[in-house]
Design a protein around this motif. Structure first.
Motif, PDB file in Angstrom:
ATOM      1  N   UNK A  61      42.926  23.623  63.775  1.00  0.00           N
ATOM      2  CA  UNK A  61      42.317  22.076  63.698  1.00  0.00           C
ATOM      3  C   UNK A  61      43.373  21.183  64.133  1.00  0.00           C
ATOM      4  N   UNK A  62      43.239  20.427  65.132  1.00  0.00           N
ATOM      5  CA  UNK A  62      43.758  19.504  65.644  1.00  0.00           C
ATOM      6  C   UNK A  62      43.789  18.105  65.386  1.00  0.00           C
ATOM      7  N   UNK A  63      44.645  17.196  64.914  1.00  0.00           N
ATOM      8  CA  UNK A  63      44.443  15.968  64.765  1.00  0.00           C
ATOM      9  C   UNK A  63      44.429  14.958  65.973  1.00  0.00           C
ATOM     10  N   UNK A  64      43.726  14.090  66.249  1.00  0.00           N
ATOM     11  CA  UNK A  64      43.401  13.455  67.192  1.00  0.00           C
ATOM     12  C   UNK A  64      43.247  12.055  67.073  1.00  0.00           C
ATOM     13  N   UNK A  65      43.871  10.911  67.847  1.00  0.00           N
ATOM     14  CA  UNK A  65      43.565   9.714  67.307  1.00  0.00           C
ATOM     15  C   UNK A  65      43.788   8.673  68.337  1.00  0.00           C
ATOM     16  N   UNK A  66      43.080   7.444  68.368  1.00  0.00           N
ATOM     17  CA  UNK A  66      43.269   6.531  69.338  1.00  0.00           C
ATOM     18  C   UNK A  66      42.164   5.251  69.013  1.00  0.00           C
ATOM     19  N   UNK A  67      41.908   4.251  69.889  1.00  0.00           N
ATOM     20  CA  UNK A  67      41.055   3.226  69.727  1.00  0.00           C
ATOM     21  C   UNK A  67      39.891   3.621  69.454  1.00  0.00           C
ATOM     22  N   UNK A  68      39.329   4.863  69.818  1.00  0.00           N
ATOM     23  CA  UNK A  68      37.966   5.247  69.405  1.00  0.00           C
ATOM     24  C   UNK A  68      38.106   5.766  67.775  1.00  0.00           C
TER      25      UNK A  68
ATOM     26  N   UNK B 247      41.428   0.703  61.453  1.00  0.00           N
ATOM     27  CA  UNK B 247      41.627  -0.191  60.247  1.00  0.00           C
ATOM     28  C   UNK B 247      41.804  -1.778  60.665  1.00  0.00           C
ATOM     29  N   UNK B 248      41.039  -2.809  60.412  1.00  0.00           N
ATOM     30  CA  UNK B 248      41.313  -4.060  60.917  1.00  0.00           C
ATOM     31  C   UNK B 248      42.622  -4.811  60.585  1.00  0.00           C
ATOM     32  N   UNK B 249      43.122  -4.168  59.272  1.00  0.00           N
ATOM     33  CA  UNK B 249      44.168  -4.795  58.709  1.00  0.00           C
ATOM     34  C   UNK B 249      45.622  -4.303  59.411  1.00  0.00           C
ATOM     35  N   UNK B 250      45.470  -3.213  60.114  1.00  0.00           N
ATOM     36  CA  UNK B 250      46.720  -2.688  61.057  1.00  0.00           C
ATOM     37  C   UNK B 250      46.414  -2.474  62.465  1.00  0.00           C
ATOM     38  N   UNK B 251      45.036  -2.712  62.863  1.00  0.00           N
ATOM     39  CA  UNK B 251      44.694  -2.555  64.364  1.00  0.00           C
ATOM     40  C   UNK B 251      44.931  -1.122  64.880  1.00  0.00           C
ATOM     41  N   UNK B 252      45.103  -0.228  63.840  1.00  0.00           N
ATOM     42  CA  UNK B 252      45.302   1.441  64.168  1.00  0.00           C
ATOM     43  C   UNK B 252      44.483   2.161  63.142  1.00  0.00           C
TER      44      UNK B 252
ATOM     45  N   UNK C  97      46.815   3.757  57.557  1.00  0.00           N
ATOM     46  CA  UNK C  97      45.874   3.235  56.391  1.00  0.00           C
ATOM     47  C   UNK C  97      46.464   2.181  55.515  1.00  0.00           C
ATOM     48  N   UNK C  98      45.693   0.921  55.492  1.00  0.00           N
ATOM     49  CA  UNK C  98      46.494  -0.200  54.587  1.00  0.00           C
ATOM     50  C   UNK C  98      46.251   0.186  53.213  1.00  0.00           C
ATOM     51  N   UNK C  99      46.682  -0.556  52.334  1.00  0.00           N
ATOM     52  CA  UNK C  99      46.832  -0.477  50.872  1.00  0.00           C
ATOM     53  C   UNK C  99      45.654  -0.449  50.430  1.00  0.00           C
ATOM     54  N   UNK C 100      45.347   0.489  49.590  1.00  0.00           N
ATOM     55  CA  UNK C 100      44.011   0.773  49.183  1.00  0.00           C
ATOM     56  C   UNK C 100      42.861   1.747  49.645  1.00  0.00           C
ATOM     57  N   UNK C 101      43.251   1.867  51.190  1.00  0.00           N
ATOM     58  CA  UNK C 101      42.380   2.695  51.941  1.00  0.00           C
ATOM     59  C   UNK C 101      42.967   4.141  51.781  1.00  0.00           C
TER      60      UNK C 101
ATOM     61  N   UNK D 123      56.693   0.787  64.942  1.00  0.00           N
ATOM     62  CA  UNK D 123      57.308   2.003  64.871  1.00  0.00           C
ATOM     63  C   UNK D 123      56.474   3.275  64.750  1.00  0.00           C
ATOM     64  N   UNK D 124      55.217   3.130  64.093  1.00  0.00           N
ATOM     65  CA  UNK D 124      54.105   3.900  63.815  1.00  0.00           C
ATOM     66  C   UNK D 124      53.264   4.427  64.814  1.00  0.00           C
ATOM     67  N   UNK D 125      53.481   3.800  66.109  1.00  0.00           N
ATOM     68  CA  UNK D 125      52.957   4.024  67.358  1.00  0.00           C
ATOM     69  C   UNK D 125      53.606   5.358  67.799  1.00  0.00           C
ATOM     70  N   UNK D 126      54.369   5.744  66.444  1.00  0.00           N
ATOM     71  CA  UNK D 126      55.434   6.918  66.849  1.00  0.00           C
ATOM     72  C   UNK D 126      55.054   8.130  66.466  1.00  0.00           C
TER      73      UNK D 126
END
Length: 341
Positions: free
Chosen positions: A314-321, A56-61, A82-86, A17-20
């Motif tokens: 300031x714009x937040x941008x994300x992806x596999x990179x 993040x390796x734990x979440x893959x995103x 972000x996973x727990x602790x990050x 769902x958080x690919x949402x």
């Protein structure tokens, strides 16, 4: 529309769902076609300020959201997956191009951030757990502001907006995983005791922002690629609702919303690292894009913070990179409605 399968993850109810929040169903790599058919041809080119996070390796995103400038000019950003602790909330020094963690925990999936005009605290929406959490301005003293069902149904709070008195207006993205129009706009009193459904039957509402006069709310419905306008009655209710904008985004979907001092609406896109700017009458003014050379590996531009009283954005941008911060000059000055949410 084919949807991605939902993956389980400890600490997140449903990371699919958080690919949402770059919030949509993940439909592929960034596109290069126009964000809307017709309209103005103006392109505002954003430039890369810095990379804030890696996948993040734990979440893959990694998924950056909720940019909001504090009183000292520091920029707070949340990392939804972000996973727990990050670090789940980061503070960015935009001049030095550095960042530092200000909050983490073992469960929250935070999709937005905004400062309250009532108590000055930072409010975060926890999508997975249906909660609103508040922090002191420095990131300490975490408190659960609101939790539980509203009218018998738990929330999936995505974005939020404050009125002048500090009451919260929350986009509740219920029904996203089922593909059903069960979303709501929920009003929560500033003391957190009373919650009221202002509108329901919405298609995965995501972005929410007041207009410049606080007369109404712009609400983006992600799975219909439309923006609705809710005219408020001045007594804590809604007097009317209509479709105000239809966003022809191709593979992209409508994410968060911001409004500048001229009343222009900034509609962020999930599925493409760009956002579309409209005036209050629905005319497309411009498309904000990252340079073509940067677009590979970037699949969403989730939100924007425009400096109050200035045009630096300031714009937040994300992806596999990874997760990045881009900057551009906005068409008009920033106000509260274009700073967080």
């Amino acid at each position: 529309m084919q949807r991605l399968p939902i993956r389980s993850l400890a600490g997140l109810a449903a990371i699919g769902l958080l690919a949402l929040t770059g919030c949509g169903t993940d439909t592929g790599a960034a596109g290069t076609g126009p964000a809307a058919a017709g309209g103005a041809d103006r392109t505002i080119r954003a430039h890369k300020l810095m990379r804030l996070t890696e996948v993040h390796p734990e979440t893959g995103m990694t998924l950056l959201e909720g940019p909001v400038l504090d009183a000292d000019g520091g920029l707070l950003v949340v990392d939804v997956t972000a996973p727990a602790g990050a670090p789940k909330v980061l503070r960015v020094d935009v001049r030095r191009k550095t960042s530092r963690p200000v909050h983490t925990d073992d469960r929250g999936a935070y999709t937005s951030a905004q400062f309250s005009p009532h108590d000055g605290r930072v409010y975060l929406t926890d999508f997975s757990h249906g909660e609103i959490v508040s922090l002191a301005p420095d990131g300490g003293d975490p408190q659960t502001f609101f939790s539980g069902a509203v009218d018998g149904a738990p929330m999936n709070p995505d974005d939020l907006a404050f009125d002048r008195d500090g009451n919260l207006y929350v986009s509740d993205s219920r029904g996203l995983s089922e593909g059903e129009a069960k979303g709501r706009v929920v009003r929560i009193d500033r003391d957190g005791r009373n919650a009221t459904v202002l509108a329901d039957g919405l298609a995965a509402p995501n972005g929410i922002s007041f207009d410049t006069e606080y007369r109404g709310l712009w609400v983006s419905e992600l799975t219909e690629n439309r923006v609705s306008y809710l005219l408020l009655d001045g007594e804590g209710g809604v007097s009317s609702r209509h479709t105000a904008l239809r966003v022809d985004g191709g593979i992209a979907q409508t994410d968060s919303i911001a409004v500048d001092a001229d009343g222009n609406v900034y509609q962020a896109l999930h599925g493409r690292p760009a956002m579309v700017v409209y005036d209050r009458h629905g005319e497309r003014l411009a498309t904000v894009e990252v340079p073509a050379r940067d677009a590979e590996g970037l699949t969403s531009a989730t939100n924007v913070a425009i400096t109050p009283g200035g045009t630096r954005a300031y714009m937040t941008v994300s992806g596999p990179a990874g997760g990045y911060l881009y900057a551009f000059d906005a068409p008009a000055e920033g106000i509260r409605q274009s700073n967080g949410g």
